[in-house]
Write an enzyme that holds these catalytic residues in place. Structure first.
Site, PDB file in Angstrom:
ATOM      1  N   HIS A 208     -50.734   1.432  44.336  1.00 24.51           N
ATOM      2  CA  HIS A 208     -50.787   1.310  42.877  1.00 24.51           C
ATOM      3  C   HIS A 208     -52.109   0.748  42.370  1.00 24.51           C
ATOM      4  CE1 HIS A 208     -49.781  -2.803  44.021  1.00 24.51           C
ATOM      5  NE2 HIS A 208     -50.272  -3.172  42.853  1.00 24.51           N
TER       6      HIS A 208
HETATM    7  C1  UD1 Z   1     -49.971  -5.293  38.034  1.00 29.72           C
HETATM    8  C2  UD1 Z   1     -51.028  -6.309  38.477  1.00 29.72           C
HETATM    9  C3  UD1 Z   1     -51.326  -6.111  39.953  1.00 29.72           C
HETATM   10  C4  UD1 Z   1     -50.042  -6.145  40.768  1.00 29.72           C
HETATM   11  C5  UD1 Z   1     -49.061  -5.121  40.219  1.00 29.72           C
HETATM   12  C6  UD1 Z   1     -47.760  -5.146  40.962  1.00 29.72           C
HETATM   13  C7  UD1 Z   1     -52.729  -6.960  36.825  1.00 29.72           C
HETATM   14  C8  UD1 Z   1     -54.126  -6.785  36.398  1.00 29.72           C
HETATM   15  N1  UD1 Z   1     -52.271  -6.093  37.755  1.00 29.72           N
HETATM   16  O1  UD1 Z   1     -50.529  -3.994  38.184  1.00 29.72           O
HETATM   17  O2  UD1 Z   1     -52.179  -7.148  40.397  1.00 29.72           O
HETATM   18  O3  UD1 Z   1     -50.351  -5.859  42.112  1.00 29.72           O
HETATM   19  O4  UD1 Z   1     -48.820  -5.432  38.838  1.00 29.72           O
HETATM   20  O5  UD1 Z   1     -46.914  -4.118  40.549  1.00 29.72           O
HETATM   21  O6  UD1 Z   1     -52.058  -7.841  36.344  1.00 29.72           O
HETATM   22  N2  UD1 Z   1     -45.690   0.328  33.808  1.00 29.72           N
HETATM   23  C9  UD1 Z   1     -44.451   0.856  33.590  1.00 29.72           C
HETATM   24  N3  UD1 Z   1     -43.377   0.007  33.688  1.00 29.72           N
HETATM   25  C10 UD1 Z   1     -43.493  -1.303  33.979  1.00 29.72           C
HETATM   26  C11 UD1 Z   1     -44.776  -1.819  34.204  1.00 29.72           C
HETATM   27  C12 UD1 Z   1     -45.865  -0.989  34.120  1.00 29.72           C
HETATM   28  O7  UD1 Z   1     -44.286   2.040  33.311  1.00 29.72           O
HETATM   29  O8  UD1 Z   1     -42.480  -2.010  34.061  1.00 29.72           O
HETATM   30  C13 UD1 Z   1     -46.855   1.253  33.734  1.00 29.72           C
HETATM   31  C14 UD1 Z   1     -47.507   1.242  32.391  1.00 29.72           C
HETATM   32  O9  UD1 Z   1     -47.949   2.505  32.114  1.00 29.72           O
HETATM   33  C15 UD1 Z   1     -48.710   0.356  32.603  1.00 29.72           C
HETATM   34  C16 UD1 Z   1     -49.061   0.608  34.046  1.00 29.72           C
HETATM   35  O10 UD1 Z   1     -47.819   0.828  34.695  1.00 29.72           O
HETATM   36  O11 UD1 Z   1     -49.744   0.659  31.726  1.00 29.72           O
HETATM   37  C17 UD1 Z   1     -49.772  -0.541  34.690  1.00 29.72           C
HETATM   38  O12 UD1 Z   1     -49.044  -1.762  34.501  1.00 29.72           O
HETATM   39  P1  UD1 Z   1     -49.840  -3.161  34.523  1.00 29.72           P
HETATM   40  O13 UD1 Z   1     -48.871  -4.279  34.426  1.00 29.72           O
HETATM   41  O14 UD1 Z   1     -50.942  -3.137  33.529  1.00 29.72           O
HETATM   42  O15 UD1 Z   1     -50.539  -3.156  35.925  1.00 29.72           O
HETATM   43  P2  UD1 Z   1     -49.963  -2.779  37.368  1.00 29.72           P
HETATM   44  O16 UD1 Z   1     -50.680  -1.571  37.833  1.00 29.72           O
HETATM   45  O17 UD1 Z   1     -48.479  -2.759  37.364  1.00 29.72           O
END
Ligand code: UD1
Length: 362
Positions: A208
């Site tokens: 991811h």
């Molecule tokens: C985040 C953390 C990363 C961690 C990861 C674990 C930061 C910068 N990154 O990354 O260090 O390893 O979590 O999973 O804090 N989304 C969904 N549903 C959710 C959450 C996210 O659909 O419940 C999608 C959204 O489109 C979002 C994207 O995933 O924009 C990324 O989510 P985000 O929390 O920004 O970062 P992660 O890639 O999950």
């Protein structure tokens, strides 16, 4: 007896395994009143509620519901929400864990309000400033009063950055606390057998990181490489990765099975039964080291070098994967050992340090 008011902050999937043993420990002790704040950085059921259910976590006292957004939007939203929480509650200490945006945002807010901060999982460094998590780690450590380090290398990093030694505590790894107490439930899970996976005959994959999954070409190349490996591959897909796979129209192949994100017990069961794990996660490098399962980390650096030096982890690239998997299948992978203080008692040590802090400060 005086009470110390604590705020514990969690927001994203890997945070939940880290706060669970801390909350359980504080529940056993008198002298602490704990509020749990969920920032809402992760919100899908499979990224969130299932972990609360698996880990027996209580309902958060406050939910900030920040959701997704750019780094600035997400970080700012957590800061605005946290400022209100901290103004209303006046805690003596805020506890943040790990390296996600919620960690940084909560720590910065508390610092500006002159509230003490404890950072659990302090001192990890990848030295790669293109990783948002590296920025989050360094800044969170600089503003924290208690730096709880999971490994000796983390202690050395903090010391080399001239952070004062009386703030640094080598306590071990809280994620392993959760793994240790969960082992019976992990072994009892039917996740691998429900997917018809034979123990030792498949690789479990998680990917991811923006560096691996944000560019369509790179994702294509990675998926092709996984599909060509000499063993069956099962990949619970993170929502961030799912979006990219959907945009490029990539589906499963005969050798590569894509499944929904899994809960804690089920995914750990998959790891435990796998021949190896292929990942870019931080926590999974640690969990595989504890379980003695070969781990191939698809990154150029790791902030968790102890898992390479002492554990079962090796860094990998698309090109190195086939040879590394061949080594695993030949039974030629290093066995590793469990790092110092990864013994299931890190949260106990953290609570002890904080209890001494109460005596000094109240
Ligand atoms: C985040 C953390 C990363 C961690 C990861 C674990 C930061 C910068 N990154 O990354 O260090 O390893 O979590 O999973 O804090 N989304 C969904 N549903 C959710 C959450 C996210 O659909 O419940 C999608 C959204 O489109 C979002 C994207 O995933 O924009 C990324 O989510 P985000 O929390 O920004 O970062 P992660 O890639 O999950």
């Amino acid at each position: 007896m005086a009470t110390w008011r604590l705020v514990v902050v969690a927001g994203a999937r890997p945070n939940f395994m880290k706060i669970a043993p801390l909350l359980a420990r504080f529940d056993l002790l008198s002298g602490f009143e704990v509020r749990l704040v969920h920032t809402g950085q992760h919100y899908d059921w499979g990224m969130n509620e299932i972990f609360f259910a698996d880990l027996g976590l209580r309902e958060p006292d406050i939910h900030l519901s920040v959701g997704s957004g750019s780094h600035a939007i997400q970080t700012a939203a957590v800061m605005v929400g946290m400022e209100q929480v901290l103004s209303d509650y006046h805690p003596h200490l805020v506890i943040v864990v790990g390296d996600v945006n919620s960690t940084l945002a909560a720590a910065l807010t508390a610092r500006k309000m002159n509230i003490a901060i404890a950072h659990v999982e302090a001192g990890l460094r990848s030295r790669d400033w293109t990783m948002p998590e590296e920025v989050n780690r360094v800044v969170t450590d600089v503003v924290s009063d208690y730096l709880f380090a999971p490994s000796r290398d983390a202690v050395a990093n903090l010391e080399s950055e001239a952070l004062s030694r009386d703030r640094i505590f080598f306590v071990g790894n809280v994620m392993i606390d959760t793994l240790v107490v969960s082992l019976p439930r992990i072994k009892a899970s039917r996740a691998a057998s429900a997917l018809n996976l034979q123990p030792g005959k498949f690789a479990a994959v998680t990917l991811h990181r923006p560096s691996n999954v944000d560019q369509a070409d790179a994702v294509h190349a990675l998926m092709d490489a996984l599909g060509r490996l000499d063993l069956h591959v099962v990949f619970p897909v993170h929502p961030r990765t799912r979006q990219v796979l959907e945009s490029i129209g990539f589906g499963a192949s005969s050798n590569l099975r894509l499944v929904e994100p899994m809960g804690y017990f089920d995914f750990s069961n998959l790891m435990l039964n796998s021949a190896c794990v292929i990942t870019d996660s931080g926590g999974i490098q640690e969990e595989t080291t504890y379980l003695g399962v070969p781990c191939l980390t698809l990154r150029a650096t790791t902030e968790r070098p102890v898992t390479v030096d002492e554990g079962t982890n090796e860094l990998a690239t698309i090109d190195s994967l086939p040879d590394q998997v061949a080594k695993v299948l030949a039974g030629d992978w290093k066995k590793g050992r469990i790092p110092e203080l990864w013994d299931g008692r890190a949260s106990e040590r953290i609570a002890d340090v904080l209890a001494q802090g109460i005596e000094r400060k109240l």
